[in-house]
Design a protein around this motif. Structure first.
Motif, mmCIF file in Angstrom:
data_model
loop_
_atom_site.group_PDB
_atom_site.id
_atom_site.type_symbol
_atom_site.label_atom_id
_atom_site.label_comp_id
_atom_site.label_asym_id
_atom_site.label_seq_id
_atom_site.Cartn_x
_atom_site.Cartn_y
_atom_site.Cartn_z
ATOM 1 N N GLY A 292 0.809 -1.209 0.000
ATOM 2 C CA GLY A 292 0.000 0.000 0.000
ATOM 3 C C GLY A 292 0.841 1.257 0.000
ATOM 4 N N ALA A 293 1.960 1.224 0.737
ATOM 5 C CA ALA A 293 2.857 2.385 0.800
ATOM 6 C C ALA A 293 3.459 2.687 -0.579
ATOM 7 N N PHE A 294 3.908 1.645 -1.286
ATOM 8 C CA PHE A 294 4.466 1.851 -2.620
ATOM 9 C C PHE A 294 3.393 2.359 -3.597
ATOM 10 N N SER A 295 2.210 1.753 -3.536
ATOM 11 C CA SER A 295 1.172 2.118 -4.508
ATOM 12 C C SER A 295 0.598 3.508 -4.252
ATOM 13 N N VAL A 296 0.494 3.928 -2.973
ATOM 14 C CA VAL A 296 -0.055 5.266 -2.711
ATOM 15 C C VAL A 296 0.910 6.345 -3.196
ATOM 16 N N TYR A 297 2.211 6.093 -3.078
ATOM 17 C CA TYR A 297 3.162 7.069 -3.613
ATOM 18 C C TYR A 297 3.150 7.045 -5.141
ATOM 19 N N GLY A 298 2.816 5.884 -5.710
ATOM 20 C CA GLY A 298 2.699 5.794 -7.162
ATOM 21 C C GLY A 298 1.595 6.672 -7.720
ATOM 22 N N VAL A 299 0.566 6.941 -6.911
ATOM 23 C CA VAL A 299 -0.517 7.833 -7.339
ATOM 24 C C VAL A 299 0.051 9.198 -7.717
ATOM 25 N N TYR A 300 1.028 9.645 -6.947
ATOM 26 C CA TYR A 300 1.671 10.941 -7.229
ATOM 27 C C TYR A 300 2.790 10.806 -8.254
ATOM 28 N N LEU A 301 3.544 9.710 -8.168
ATOM 29 C CA LEU A 301 4.777 9.564 -8.937
ATOM 30 C C LEU A 301 4.549 9.497 -10.443
ATOM 31 N N PHE A 302 3.500 8.759 -10.871
ATOM 32 C CA PHE A 302 3.284 8.560 -12.309
ATOM 33 C C PHE A 302 2.565 9.755 -12.930
ATOM 34 N N ASP A 303 3.162 10.290 -13.988
ATOM 35 C CA ASP A 303 2.549 11.417 -14.696
ATOM 36 C C ASP A 303 1.327 10.979 -15.492
ATOM 37 N N GLN A 304 1.381 9.760 -16.023
ATOM 38 C CA GLN A 304 0.240 9.259 -16.794
ATOM 39 C C GLN A 304 -0.935 9.002 -15.860
ATOM 40 N N LEU A 305 -2.072 9.578 -16.185
ATOM 41 C CA LEU A 305 -3.249 9.464 -15.318
ATOM 42 C C LEU A 305 -3.700 8.013 -15.155
ATOM 43 N N ALA A 306 -3.621 7.233 -16.231
ATOM 44 C CA ALA A 306 -4.066 5.837 -16.171
ATOM 45 C C ALA A 306 -3.250 5.049 -15.143
ATOM 46 N N LEU A 307 -1.925 5.232 -15.153
ATOM 47 C CA LEU A 307 -1.067 4.538 -14.199
ATOM 48 C C LEU A 307 -1.324 5.019 -12.764
ATOM 49 N N SER A 308 -1.573 6.316 -12.645
ATOM 50 C CA SER A 308 -1.876 6.888 -11.327
ATOM 51 C C SER A 308 -3.166 6.301 -10.766
ATOM 52 N N VAL A 309 -4.170 6.148 -11.611
ATOM 53 C CA VAL A 309 -5.457 5.588 -11.180
ATOM 54 C C VAL A 309 -5.307 4.108 -10.823
ATOM 55 N N ILE A 310 -4.503 3.380 -11.579
ATOM 56 C CA ILE A 310 -4.236 1.963 -11.260
ATOM 57 C C ILE A 310 -3.601 1.858 -9.875
ATOM 58 N N CYS A 311 -2.634 2.729 -9.594
ATOM 59 C CA CYS A 311 -1.998 2.744 -8.270
ATOM 60 C C CYS A 311 -3.011 3.079 -7.182
ATOM 61 N N LEU A 312 -3.919 3.997 -7.474
ATOM 62 C CA LEU A 312 -4.967 4.363 -6.513
ATOM 63 C C LEU A 312 -5.851 3.165 -6.194
ATOM 64 N N CYS A 313 -6.254 2.442 -7.221
ATOM 65 C CA CYS A 313 -7.096 1.250 -7.017
ATOM 66 C C CYS A 313 -6.361 0.188 -6.215
ATOM 67 N N LEU A 314 -5.095 -0.050 -6.570
ATOM 68 C CA LEU A 314 -4.302 -1.043 -5.834
ATOM 69 C C LEU A 314 -4.114 -0.624 -4.384
ATOM 70 N N CYS A 315 -3.858 0.662 -4.165
ATOM 71 C CA CYS A 315 -3.673 1.160 -2.808
ATOM 72 C C CYS A 315 -4.917 0.928 -1.962
ATOM 73 N N ASN A 316 -6.092 1.219 -2.512
ATOM 74 C CA ASN A 316 -7.337 1.013 -1.776
ATOM 75 C C ASN A 316 -7.557 -0.456 -1.445
ATOM 76 N N ILE A 317 -7.221 -1.330 -2.382
ATOM 77 C CA ILE A 317 -7.372 -2.770 -2.138
ATOM 78 C C ILE A 317 -6.438 -3.216 -1.013
#
Length: 400
Positions: A292-317
Motif C-alpha cells: 500500500g505504501a508503494f502504490s499510494v506514492y505511485g498515485v503521485y509519482l506517475f505522470d500518466q493518469l491511467a497509471l496513477s489511477v491503477i496505483c490508486l485502485c491497488l492502494c485502496n485494495i
C-alpha cells in the motif's frame, strides 16, 4: 410466523444499511465538495485541513459517551436521532460563510451524529439478530462503506455542478433527515429485559485496559493505517482537481472507481485471509501495508493518469485488506467478554488518525506548495502501521 419475522428483520437491516450509507457518503464526499467550497470562500489547504480534521476530533471524543448512552436508552433512539442530526448538520453546512462556522459544524456533526451510529448498529445486531446471522448482518453494514464510496461521488458531483454546493447540502440534509425518521418508524424498541441485560454485560476495569500491551499495539497500528485511509479519502479530490487539473465530474468517476475497489476488498478480504492465511495475520498486514505504501506514492509519482489511477485502485485494495485483517485480530487475541471494550478503544485510536492526517496534509501542501510531501506522509503512515503490528504476540483466547 417466522417468515414474517425474518421479512421484518430484513426490512430493518435494509433501513439501517441506508443510514450507514448516509454516514459514509457524508464522510467520503466532503473532500469533493470542499473543492467547490474552498473556491467559493477562498480557503487555502491548511484551512481545508482544519475543516476535515474537526469532524474526526468530535467523532473521537464522543465515541465512548455515545456508547454509554446506547447502553442506557437502547439502540433505536440513538440510531434514529444520530442520522437526523447528521442530516441537520448537512443542511446547516450549506449556510457556511466562514472557516470557524464550517469547522464548528463538522465538529458537531462528528460528535453528536456520526459517533452514535456505529455502536448503536452493533448493539442492535447483538440484541435483535439471531447468533447464526449476526456475522452476515455486521458484514452487510460494513459493506455500506464501499457502497457509499462508489455511489457517493456519482451522486454528489452532478448536484454540485447543477445546484451549487449550498443547495447540494440543503438537499442532502433533508434526504438524510427523512432516513432518520424512517429508522425511528421501522426499528423496534428494545424491551426492558434487553436493556437490563445490556447494562449487566461484563465491564473491564480501565486500569486493565491500559496494562494490555496488545491493545496499545493494535491501537497505534489502527491510528496510522486510518491516517492513511482518511488522509487519502479527504484529499484525493483536491489533489486530482488542483494538481492533475481534472474537472469535478472526472474526479467523481475516479473516486467512484476507488470506491468499487473498497467494496470488493471489504467483502472478499475477510474470507481471503481466513481461508488462506489463518494464524499469519500480522505478516499479511505488514505485506499489505508495504504494498500500500508503494502504490499510494505511485498515485503521485506517475505522470500518466491511467497509471496513477491503477496505483490508486491497488492502494485502496491493499489498505482495506490490511485494515479488515487488523480489526479482526481482537476476536483472536482477547476474551469474548473483553472484545467490545477493547475493540472500542482500538477503534478510537483509528478515528484519531483521521483527525491528525487531514490537518497535517493540509499544512504540508501549504508549506511546500506540492502534494509530493502529502503522498510521502501517506506512504510513511502505512509503513509504520505495518511495522507496529509485527510486535503482536499470539496468545490463546479464553472463552469467557
Amino acid at each position: 410466523m417466522n417468515q414474517v419475522k425474518e421479512k421484518r428483520s430484513l426490512i430493518v437491516l435494509l433501513v439501517l444499511f441506508l443510514g450507514y450509507t448516509s454516514v459514509y457518503v457524508d464522510k467520503y464526499t466532503i473532500g469533493i465538495s470542499l473543492v467547490s467550497v474552498s473556491q467559493d470562500l477562498g480557503f487555502d489547504p491548511s484551512q481545508k485541513g482544519l475543516i476535515l480534521s474537526a469532524f474526526f476530533l468530535g467523532y473521537t471524543i464522543f465515541q465512548i459517551p455515545m456508547g454509554y448512552l446506547n447502553n442506557k436508552i437502547g439502540a433505536r433512539p440513538v440510531l434514529g436521532i444520530s442520522i437526523i442530526i447528521v442530516g441537520l448538520f448537512l443542511a446547516i453546512f450549506g449556510f457556511g460563510y466562514s472557516l470557524l462556522f464550517l469547522v464548528v459544524v463538522r465538529f458537531l456533526s462528528g460528535s453528536f451524529g456520526h459517533a452514535g451510529y456505529p455502536p448503536s448498529i452493533s448493539n442492535y445486531i447483538s440484541l435483535h439478530i439471531p447468533l447464526s446471522k449476526r456475522g452476515f448482518a455486521q458484514s452487510a453494514m460494513l459493506a455500506s462503506s464501499g457502497f457509499a464510496a462508489f455511489i457517493g461521488p456519482l451522486l454528489i458531483a452532478p448536484l454540485l455542478l447543477s445546484l451549487g454546493w449550498r443547495n447540494t447540502y440543503y438537499f442532502m440534509g433533508i434526504f438524510v433527515i427523512l432516513i432518520g425518521l424512517l429508522i425511528l418508524a421501522v426499528v423496534p424498541k428494545s424491551s426492558s429485559a434487553e436493556l437490563k441485560n445490556q447494562k449487566e454485560k461484563i465491564k473491564i476495569p480501565f486500569t486493565e485496559l491500559l496494562k494490555d500491551s496488545q491493545v496499545w499495539i493494535l491501537l497505534l497500528s489502527s491510528l496510522f493505517i486510518n491516517a492513511a485511509n482518511y488522509g487519502l479519502t479527504s484529499w484525493l479530490a483536491s489533489y486530482l482537481n488542483e494538481a492533475r487539473g481534472l474537472a469535478i465530474s472526472q474526479v467523481s468517476y475516479i473516486s467512484s472507481l476507488a470506491g468499487i475497489c473498497i467494496l470488493i476488498a471489504g467483502i472478499l478480504g475477510g474470507y481471503f485471509i481466513s481461508r488462506f492465511f489463518e494464524g499469519g495475520e500480522k505478516i499479511v498486514i505488514f505485506i499489505f501495508c508495504l504494498l500500500g505504501a508503494f502504490s499510494v506514492y505511485g498515485v503521485y509519482l506517475f505522470d500518466q493518469l491511467a497509471l496513477s489511477v491503477i496505483c490508486l485502485c491497488l492502494c485502496n485494495i491493499f489498505l482495506i485488506m490490511a485494515f479488515t485483517t487488523l480489526m479482526g485480530l481482537p476476536h483472536k487475541l482477547f476474551k469474548q467478554s473483553h472484545i467490545a471494550t477493547k475493540y472500542a478503544a482500538i477503534n478510537s485510536g483509528g478515528v484519531l488518525g483521521g483527525f491528525f492526517a487531514p490537518m497535517i496534509i493540509g499544512d504540508l501542501v501549504d508549506a511546500t506548495n506540492s502534494y509530493q510531501s502529502a503522498f510521502l506522509f501517506l506512504a510513511m503512515t502505512l509503513l509504520i502501521s505495518g511495522i507496529i503490528v509485527l510486535a503482536i504476540k499470539k496468545r490463546p483466547v479464553e472463552i469467557n
